[in-house]
Design an enzyme around this catalytic site. Sequence first.
Site, PDB file in Angstrom:
ATOM      1  N   HIS A   1      -0.029   6.134   1.529  1.00 48.56           N
ATOM      2  CA  HIS A   1       0.348   6.976   0.167  1.00 48.56           C
ATOM      3  C   HIS A   1      -0.535   7.634  -0.476  1.00 48.56           C
ATOM      4  O   HIS A   1      -1.715   7.086  -0.671  1.00 48.56           O
ATOM      5  CB  HIS A   1       1.472   6.354  -0.700  1.00 48.56           C
ATOM      6  CG  HIS A   1       2.609   5.851   0.030  1.00 48.56           C
ATOM      7  ND1 HIS A   1       3.679   6.903   0.338  1.00 48.56           N
ATOM      8  CD2 HIS A   1       3.252   4.582   0.240  1.00 48.56           C
ATOM      9  CE1 HIS A   1       4.622   6.233   0.811  1.00 48.56           C
ATOM     10  NE2 HIS A   1       4.342   4.859   0.762  1.00 48.56           N
TER      11      HIS A   1
ATOM     12  N   CYS B   1       4.406   6.825   5.804  1.00 49.19           N
ATOM     13  CA  CYS B   1       5.063   5.536   5.603  1.00 49.19           C
ATOM     14  C   CYS B   1       6.316   5.627   6.473  1.00 49.19           C
ATOM     15  O   CYS B   1       6.563   5.626   7.567  1.00 49.19           O
ATOM     16  CB  CYS B   1       5.208   5.427   4.127  1.00 49.19           C
ATOM     17  SG  CYS B   1       5.855   3.743   4.095  1.00 49.19           S
TER      18      CYS B   1
END
Length: 483
Positions: free
Chosen positions: A425, A325
């Site tokens: 994630h 991310c």
Amino acid sequence: MGKALMIQGTSSGAGKSLLALALCRIFSNLGYDVVTFKSQNMSLNSAPSIEGGEISRAQYLQALACKKKPSVKFNPILLKPEGGMRSQVVFMGKPIGSVSAKEYMLSKKEELFSKAMKVLDELLEKHDIVVIEGAGSPVEINLKDYDIANMRVAKHAKAKVILVTDIDRGGSFASIVGTMELLSEEERKLVMGFIFNKFRGDASLLKPGLDYLEQRYGKKVLGVIPYTEHKIPEEDSLTEFPKVKGELHIQIVKLPHISNFTDFEPLHWANGIDYVSNAEEIKGDVIIVPGSKNTVEDLLWMRENGIEDAILEAHKDGAFVIGVCGGFQMLGKKIIDEVESKRGKINGVGLLETKTFFARTKRTNHLKAQILWKPLGGMVVEGYEIRMGRSTSERHFSVIHEINGRPTFEYDGAIGERAFGTYLHGIFHNFDFTERFLNMLRAEKGLEPISVGRWSLEEEIERFAKIVEKSIDVDYILGKLGL
């Protein structure tokens, strides 16, 4: 009308989140229609809801324990610290602004609290039990008048309150007495009883202290929960970052605004990981730049502290570098940010041929993807995204073929020389992926392959709930609720 049970603690880290989770599963297993609720949570560990909005990871897990799909109704207010005494305010899953602590106290808190209580009323109307989690301690003298997560919620919901304390830290009897003495008489009447959490040893040795509490306050000690090893992600407020080295040296950069660090727990269980925060420590076989609530500021922090140069030097020496991310964004060539940090164009670390710009809308989705990176190509993985960044790349790490259960086709991440980045994630919670990745690197070092222990979150929730159920007086709690 449903019944409200509230879990408050004598301090942060007392075990409120996990006790609430266990009670959600215990009541659900008994056939009750249960949901969870926390009016306001401050956390950088978040997850997508069924509506597509963002909620705290703690309430996400509690929803699973209730056997419900996670909803923004379970955590109406989420504060995500940005640094400099400011936080992003997320209400009902959507960001509504960035404010200082003072601005929030004076202009936002009461309005949002009123709206959150309407959500709680709706939950109480529709479900048998609402298990409400408090925040921190309910009696911090400097904060009590502003507190919208503890006794004000209990009063509104006419909740029965359980006060939990962490006996492993020491001082638990004093902390219960101190909490009870600082509560008003009206608030003390709401307290049903006490639970001691994380006890190591023979619980019978606690009897004099337990008797004292029951005699002094006329409240029942509801149970003593033993110290229990588990793999349920913890709330992030007081989490200690591990430094446990394995045969393969995996390092994670401890960014000032690190978020969703639960992504890396499987690496710790499989091998051991080492969180690092200065350049001199950077010397791992694998270096991971994690997610961040403030990508550009954390990139500049790495640059100013020599960590960026140390990563590049370690990469030249053969280290494998990964970005997740915000970390993925940092590893690219360029970031254009007129939204989060408002710093405009910033050069990235440069290990990935990517360019990122920040949009004003946040993507919060569950994802299923297929890996394109050749060493692990074809593997199907699952995860979730919470991001405002949009990145372009010519060599993609994976292709997303499902978003929130709906078929799609879009690329994710990037591949570089001994480096990759992804928005997924939870990618390391795909145990086949993690095992193959680690064993690929172990083979390079001449190490024997390992097997990554498989486990399921559902099984861990069930196992932990059964331990709690055996340790507390569930019948008494249900009786006090009128059930």
